[in-house]
Design an enzyme around this catalytic site. Structure first.
Site, mmCIF file in Angstrom:
data_model
loop_
_atom_site.group_PDB
_atom_site.id
_atom_site.type_symbol
_atom_site.label_atom_id
_atom_site.label_comp_id
_atom_site.label_asym_id
_atom_site.label_seq_id
_atom_site.Cartn_x
_atom_site.Cartn_y
_atom_site.Cartn_z
ATOM 1 N N ASP A 193 -10.567 4.839 19.788
ATOM 2 C CA ASP A 193 -9.929 4.581 18.502
ATOM 3 C C ASP A 193 -8.426 4.409 18.626
ATOM 4 O O ASP A 193 -7.784 3.842 17.734
ATOM 5 C CB ASP A 193 -10.253 5.729 17.535
ATOM 6 C CG ASP A 193 -9.793 5.443 16.122
ATOM 7 O OD1 ASP A 193 -10.141 4.371 15.594
ATOM 8 O OD2 ASP A 193 -9.082 6.279 15.535
ATOM 9 N N ARG A 194 -7.824 4.898 19.719
ATOM 10 C CA ARG A 194 -6.383 4.782 19.900
ATOM 11 C C ARG A 194 -5.962 3.377 20.306
ATOM 12 O O ARG A 194 -4.786 3.040 20.210
ATOM 13 C CB ARG A 194 -5.898 5.789 20.945
ATOM 14 C CG ARG A 194 -5.909 7.225 20.449
ATOM 15 C CD ARG A 194 -4.901 7.424 19.341
ATOM 16 N NE ARG A 194 -5.022 8.749 18.747
ATOM 17 C CZ ARG A 194 -4.320 9.150 17.714
ATOM 18 N NH1 ARG A 194 -3.477 8.310 17.137
ATOM 19 N NH2 ARG A 194 -4.477 10.357 17.226
ATOM 20 N N MET A 274 -8.753 6.039 8.503
ATOM 21 C CA MET A 274 -7.923 4.983 7.915
ATOM 22 C C MET A 274 -7.163 4.170 8.959
ATOM 23 O O MET A 274 -6.455 3.229 8.608
ATOM 24 C CB MET A 274 -6.922 5.597 6.930
ATOM 25 C CG MET A 274 -7.552 6.254 5.729
ATOM 26 S SD MET A 274 -8.461 5.086 4.690
ATOM 27 C CE MET A 274 -7.144 3.993 4.168
ATOM 28 N N ARG A 275 -7.300 4.543 10.241
ATOM 29 C CA ARG A 275 -6.537 3.823 11.254
ATOM 30 C C ARG A 275 -6.946 2.361 11.314
ATOM 31 O O ARG A 275 -6.109 1.475 11.554
ATOM 32 C CB ARG A 275 -6.715 4.489 12.618
ATOM 33 C CG ARG A 275 -5.858 3.845 13.703
ATOM 34 C CD ARG A 275 -5.896 4.590 15.014
ATOM 35 N NE ARG A 275 -5.126 5.827 14.926
ATOM 36 C CZ ARG A 275 -5.645 7.027 15.007
ATOM 37 N NH1 ARG A 275 -6.954 7.161 15.170
ATOM 38 N NH2 ARG A 275 -4.894 8.101 14.922
ATOM 39 N N ALA A 276 -8.207 2.065 11.093
ATOM 40 C CA ALA A 276 -8.670 0.680 11.144
ATOM 41 C C ALA A 276 -7.975 -0.169 10.093
ATOM 42 O O ALA A 276 -7.589 -1.325 10.362
ATOM 43 C CB ALA A 276 -10.179 0.624 10.962
#
Length: 680
Positions: A193-194, A274-276
C-alpha cells in the site's frame, strides 16, 4: 561510474515508463512498484530515471541533504541558518536485499565511541536517499525487519533512531521504487500500500520489437558512451518536458466533479483506507501536467485508477492485481457523466505513444467485460467432480485412466500457528523461535569468528576492569579483542512447509477433496503471512510427484493445488519417500531452514506389496531425522479406522482432523516432536 542505459532508448514498456515519469513530475504520487517476469528491463528503467531527475539544492556539508530554502530544524548536522545552497544531481540509493538494519537507518559510530569516548551518529541509506530515489530490487525478498523500518520512514517522512545510547531524528522523504518477480513471492499488504502506483511488465511477443530490444542492447554493451551520446538529444528533450510539467503542476485544477469520480471509483472497488483516493488525485493531476493541460479530465482519472488501484484490491496472496475496466467505466460515467474522449488516452507515453493496450498498470482490457481479478481461492464453481467409485470404468467426459477432474476448493479459513520445536537459526520469518540477527536481545557471548552485532554494554563491562592496567589516559576506552561481546538475539524464523497431499480416488469418492483443498489453502495463507517457503508433493495412482518444488511463491502453490486432479490408488509410501527426497536436497541447499512436514491424508495405503508396512517404514525414516510433522486426518463418517493417527505416531508427530484445524486446540500441536522421535 558506468554510463547508464538511456531512458528514451527503452523499447516498449509504456506503462513502466509512464509510472516512473509521473513520479518524476510529482514525487508526492508516492513511488511505483514494478511487477513482472525476469529480463523485462525493470531495473534498467529505474536506474535510467535518475539521469532525468532535476538537480536538488543542498546545504554544503550536510550529510542529510537539507534544503537551504527550508532546512530541517532538527537536522543532526544543523542548524543551517542562512546557508547558501549548492546544486547536485538527485541521488538514486539502492537498498540491497541483504542489508543490515544499521546500514539502513544508521547507528552509533563505534570506532569514535570507543577511541574518542564521544557519541557520534553514522547516517544510513535512509539519510542518503532523502530528496532522492530509494530503489529496492527484488523488494519482495526484503527481510521483515527492514520492511518495518521502511514503513515507518515512508509514513512519517523521517527516520527515528533509538539505539546504543543514540537518539537521532532526521528527515527521510524519498521516492520509493521497487521491482519484483511475483514468482518469488508477494509483498506484505502494508508495504504494498505504500507504493503509490504499480505496473505490470512482460516481454513483448512481437518479433520486430524483440529484435529492436536485442539490437539496442548489443549496441549499448559494445559502446555505452557512444550509445548514450546517440540518445542525448532525446534524453534532453524528455528532461525538459519533465521540468515543464513540474512547473505546470501547481496550476493544474482538480475540480469537484473529478474528485467525486475519484471517490466513487475507490468506493466502488472497496479499497481499504483513504490513501488510494489521495494517490489517485495526485496521479490524475500529474497526468494532466504531463499532457500540458491545466485541468484534470475523466480520462486522467481512468488512467490514474488503472495505475493506483490494482494492487490495493488484493484480499489475499492468491489474488493477482487487476481491475474490471467495464465496471470502472460505468462508475466514472455514473459519477460524472460521459468521459468525453472515450478510449483516447491523455498522451501517456514519453514518446507520445499509447499505454501498451490502454489497460494501464499492465492490465490489458477485457473484451467480454469479465472481472480481471483471478478465480476465487475456492476455485469457482465451474468444475464439478465426478464421484464414481475407485476403479470404475471411465465415464463420458472423464479423463482416461480413472483420473477425475480437479475439484473446487472450499472457502479458506484462519488457522492457528504450526511451529517447529526448539530454537533454530534459519532465515528471518514469523513461525518458529530462532536465534537471529534481529529481534530482542537476550544476552551476550564471545564472538565466534567475525563480530556482527556488538553488545556495547557487555563490551564496556568486559573492558572496564582493565583500564588502569592498560594505561588509559583521556576519555577514550582502551579495548582489546578479548573484550568484544556479540549480542545474542531471539526472533522468529521462516520454515520450509512441505505439503504432502493425498489425491487418490478414496479422497474424491467421499467428496472430501473440496474440504482438503480448502484446508491446504488456509495453511498456505498462513505460510505466506509467516514468510515461509512452501513445497507441494502429491501422490495418487502408482506414484508420487513434486507438484511444486520449494519456493517462496505461495500463490504458485495455490495455483497448482487448484488444478490438482484426483483418482487412482493410494501410494502413501511413495508420497512420504518423495517428500524425504525433497527435504534431503533442501537440507543441502539451505541447512539452516528447518522443515515442517504437513501430510494431508486419510491414512489409507493401497497398491503394491505390504503398502501399510511400507508407509510405516517411510514414516519412521522422517522421524529418525527429527523432521517436525503434522498429519491432517481427512477421514470422515461415523466409522473411523484411525489410520492417520497411526501414521502420525510413525512420523513422531501429531494428528489433527479437518475440524480441529479451525479450533484453538491446534495451538502448540507441533511440540516436543524431536524429543518424542528420540524416545520412540
Amino acid at each position: 561510474m558506468s554510463t547508464p542505459y538511456p531512458f528514451t532508448a527503452i523499447v516498449g514498456q509504456d506503462d513502466l515508463r509512464l509510472g516512473l515519469l509521473l513520479n518524476a513530475v510529482s514525487p508526492a504520487v508516492g513511488g511505483v512498484l514494478v511487477r513482472g517476469e525476469k529480463g523485462t528491463a525493470k531495473s534498467t528503467a529505474v536506474r535510467a530515471l535518475a539521469a532525468l531527475m532535476p538537480e536538488v539544492s543542498v546545504v554544503p556539508g550536510c550529510r542529510f541533504s537539507c534544503d537551504p530554502a527550508s532546512p530541517d530544524p532538527a537536522c543532526p548536522d544543523g542548524p543551517h541558518a542562512d546557508a547558501a545552497g549548492v546544486p547536485r544531481p538527485a541521488r538514486t540509493v539502492e537498498l540491497p536485499v541483504g542489508a543490515s538494519e544499521d546500514r539502513l537507518v544508521g547507528a552509533l559510530d563505534i570506532e569514535r565511541a570507543l577511541s574518542e569516548g564521544v557519541k557520534a551518529f553514522e547516517p544510513g541509506l535512509l539519510a542518503d536517499a532523502h530528496r532522492g530515489i530509494l530503489y529496492v530490487d527484488e523488494v519482495n525478498l526484503l527481510h521483515d525487519h527492514l520492511v518495518d523500518l521502511l514503513l515507518d520512514a515512508a509514513a512519517m517522512g523521517a527516520s527515528y533512531v533509538e539505539r546504543e545510547g543514540v537518539s537521532v531524528r532526521h528527515a527521510a522523504r524519498f521516492l520509493l521504487v521497487g521491482t519484483m518477480n511475483p514468482e518469488e513471492g508477494e509483498l506484505r499488504p502494508q508495504l504494498l500500500d505504500r507504493f503509490g502506483l504499480t505496473v505490470e511488465v512482460s516481454a513483448s511477443r512481437d518479433t520486430d520489437e524483440r529484435v529492436e530490444v536485442v539490437r539496442r542492447r548489443l549496441a549499448y554493451d559494445d559502446d555505452p558512451e557512444g550509445f548514450a551520446a546517440r540518445w542525448a538529444e532525446e534524453e534532453g528533450a524528455l528532461r525538459e518536458r519533465i521540468a515543464a510539467a513540474r512547473a505546470l503542476l501547481p496550476r493544474v485544477v482538480l475540480g469537484d466533479g473529478v474528485l467525486r469520480q475519484i471517490a466513487a471509483t475507490c468506493a466502488a472497488f472497496e479499497v481499504d483506507g483513504m490513501r488510494a483516493d489521495i494517490v489517485m488525485a495526485r496521479t490524475a493531476t500529474a497526468l494532466a501536467a504531463w499532457a500540458g493541460r491545466e485541468e484534470v479530465t475523466a480520462d486522467d482519472v481512468r488512467q490514474a485508477a488503472l495505475l493506483a488501484l490494482p494492487h490495493r484490491r488484493r484480499r489475499n496472496p492468491f489474488d493477482a492485481p487487476g481491475l474490471d475496466e467495464d465496471k470502472l467505466d460505468q462508475t466514472l460515467d455514473e459519477a460524472g457523466g460521459d468521459r468525453g474522449q472515450d478510449d483516447e488516452d491523455p498522451d501517456p507515453g514519453p514518446d507520445g505513444g499509447g499505454d501498451g493496450g490502454g489497460g494501464g498498470g499492465g492490465v490489458p482490457p477485457q473484451a467480454d467485460g469479465e472481472d480481471r481479478t483471478p478465480p476465487r481461492a475456492d476455485g469457482g464453481a465451474d468444475d464439478t467432480p465426478s464421484h464414481a467409485p475407485e476403479g470404475a470404468p471411465d465415464a463420458p467426459g472423464r479423463p482416461a485412466g480413472g483420473e477425475q477432474r480437479p475439484v473446487a476448493a472450499a472457502e479458506p479459513f484462519r488457522t492457528k500457528t504450526l511451529s517447529v520445536p526448539g530454537l533454530g537459526e534459519g532465515a528471518a520469518g514469523r513461525r518458529s523461535r530462532a536465534r537471529t540477527e534481529h529481534g530482542r536481545t537476550t544476552g551476550s557471548r564471545r564472538p565466534e569468528g567475525a563480530l556482527t552485532k556488538l553488545h556495547l554494554a557487555a563490551t564496556v563491562r568486559a573492558a572496564a576492569p582493565h583500564q588502569r592496567a592498560r594505561g588509559r589516559v583521556g576519555r577514550g576506552l582502551v579495548v582489546r579483542r578479548d573484550d568484544l561481546r556479540q549480542a545474542t538475539r531471539e526472533g522468529r524464523e521462516g520454515n520450509l512447509v512441505l505439503f504432502v497431499v493425498d489425491a487418490s480416488g478414496s479422497m474424491a469418492a467421499r467428496q472430501r477433496m473440496s474440504a482438503v483443498k480448502g484446508a491446504v489453502l488456509s495453511l498456505l495463507l498462513d505460510a505466506y503471512q509467516r514468510r515461509d517457503k512452501v513445497g507441494l508433493v502429491t501422490f495418487r495412482g502408482r506414484e508420487a510427484e513434486v507438484a511444486l518444488p520449494p519456493t517462496s511463491s505461495v500463490d504458485a502453490a495455490a495455483a497448482r493445488l487448484e488444478s490438482l486432479p484426483t483418482g487412482g490408488r493410494t501410494p502413501l509410501a511413495a508420497g512420504l519417500l518423495k517428500a524425504h527426497d525433497v527435504l534431503r536436497v533442501e537440507r543441502l541447499r539451505d541447512p539452516s531452514r528447518r522443515p515442517l512436514l504437513v501430510v494431508v491424508t486419510d491414512g489409507r495405503a493401497t497398491g503394491g506389496p505390504e503398502p501399510v508396512a511400507l508407509a510405516g517404514r517411510a514414516g519412521r525414516l522422517h522421524r529418525s531425522e527429527g523432521t517436525a510433522s503434522v498429519v491432517v486426518d481427512c477421514e470422515t463418517g461415523y466409522v473411523r479406522l484411525g489410520l492417520a493417527g497411526e501414521l502420525a505416531r510413525e512420523l513422531g508427530g501429531t494428528a489433527v482432523t479437518l475440524d480441529e484445524l479451525r479450533a484453538d486446540a491446534i495451538a502448540g500441536l507441533v511440540k516436543d516432536v524431536t524429543a518424542a522421535g528420540r524416545a520412540a
